[in-house]
Design an enzyme around this catalytic site. Structure first.
Site, PDB file in Angstrom:
ATOM      1  N   CYS A   1      45.384  39.286  41.215  1.00  0.00           N
ATOM      2  CA  CYS A   1      46.836  39.047  41.083  1.00  0.00           C
ATOM      3  C   CYS A   1      47.570  40.031  39.875  1.00  0.00           C
ATOM      4  O   CYS A   1      47.720  40.965  40.335  1.00  0.00           O
ATOM      5  CB  CYS A   1      46.941  37.502  40.658  1.00  0.00           C
TER       6      CYS A   1
ATOM      7  N   HIS B   1      43.383  34.134  44.097  1.00  0.00           N
ATOM      8  CA  HIS B   1      42.571  33.952  42.906  1.00  0.00           C
ATOM      9  C   HIS B   1      41.178  33.360  42.996  1.00  0.00           C
ATOM     10  O   HIS B   1      40.935  32.167  43.121  1.00  0.00           O
ATOM     11  CB  HIS B   1      43.259  32.965  41.870  1.00  0.00           C
TER      12      HIS B   1
ATOM     13  N   GLU C   1      38.698  33.043  41.201  1.00  0.00           N
ATOM     14  CA  GLU C   1      38.170  32.194  39.797  1.00  0.00           C
ATOM     15  C   GLU C   1      38.479  30.882  40.180  1.00  0.00           C
ATOM     16  O   GLU C   1      37.805  29.968  39.337  1.00  0.00           O
ATOM     17  CB  GLU C   1      38.656  32.838  38.689  1.00  0.00           C
TER      18      GLU C   1
END
Length: 231
Positions: free
Chosen positions: A85, A194, A196
């Site tokens: 991002c 994302h 993560e």
């Protein structure tokens, strides 16, 4: 393996990225944007957030942070680098990846669990996926529309450097549904979603098996570890 996560003023997802690194089985190393020291790490993650309040252009000021000179040198020497991002925006601003990110075509911030198709499994961050595998990764951005010149897009498509595409919905107007790209060498990858946020059961996207059970993002980090071990 030691994977560094760089914190910039305004980073929001640095701790999440460090947790993902640990979940994959590597040692997470906290790095600071104002230093000129990568602390001997084997790979790097530039996390999401709103570095420097997204002034000028998203990632533009952060790309000039002191540590970025080390990041550029390390990337050019083959170190795996992942930009997520805001980190993707930094990599384009620093010239490590082509193109750029602009305001979503609908003009609004968007948050959704996004389906992606894996287009390139030959990078340091995607070798654990299967070609054309569809995964679900959380997305949250206001300036995520990927743009580049027609010549650059033709080159990326021709060289197989589009790593991910949006499936079913293009959430921000990105050219050719592009969600992520890589450099020529395949060690630097940037994407808007994302990974993560999809590494631990109970905290990821919903799946048919259970709510919040999606862990497709973990493969990004295990892929990097595998690439380092094979080097």
């Amino acid at each position: 393996m030691r994977i560094g996560v760089i914190t910039f003023p305004g980073s929001l997802d640095d701790r999440d990225a460090r947790r993902a690194v640990r979940a994959a089985g590597a040692e997470d190393v906290a790095l600071w944007h104002g230093d000129h020291d990568l602390a001997g790490v084997d790979a790097l993650v530039l996390p999401g957030g709103f570095s420097y309040g997204d002034y000028l252009r998203c990632g533009a000021i952060a790309s000039l942070s002191p540590i970025m000179s080390e990041v550029v040198d390390a990337a050019n020497n083959g170190m795996p680098v992942l930009g997520i991002c805001n980190g993707f925006q930094m990599l384009t601003e620093a010239g490590l990846l082509p193109g750029g990110l602009i305001r979503n075509d609908h003009g609004a911030f968007i948050r959704r669990d996004q389906r992606l198709r894996v287009e390139n499994t030959g990078t340091a961050w995607t070798n654990g996926f299967e070609a054309e595998q569809e995964i679900v990764i959380p997305l949250k951005n206001g300036e995520g529309e990927y743009v580049a010149s027609a010549e650059t897009i033709e080159r990326l498509e021709g060289e197989g450097r589009v790593v991910f595409r949006y499936v079913a919905v293009n959430p921000n107007g990105s050219i050719n549904d592009i969600a992520g790209v890589t450099n020529e060498r395949g060690n630097v990858v940037g994407l808007m979603p994302h990974p993560e946020h999809a590494t631990e059961p109970g905290f990821g996207p919903d799946t048919t098996a259970a709510m919040r059970s999606g862990v497709d993002g973990l493969t990004f980090f295990t892929s990097a570890i595998a690439a380092l071990q094979a080097a």
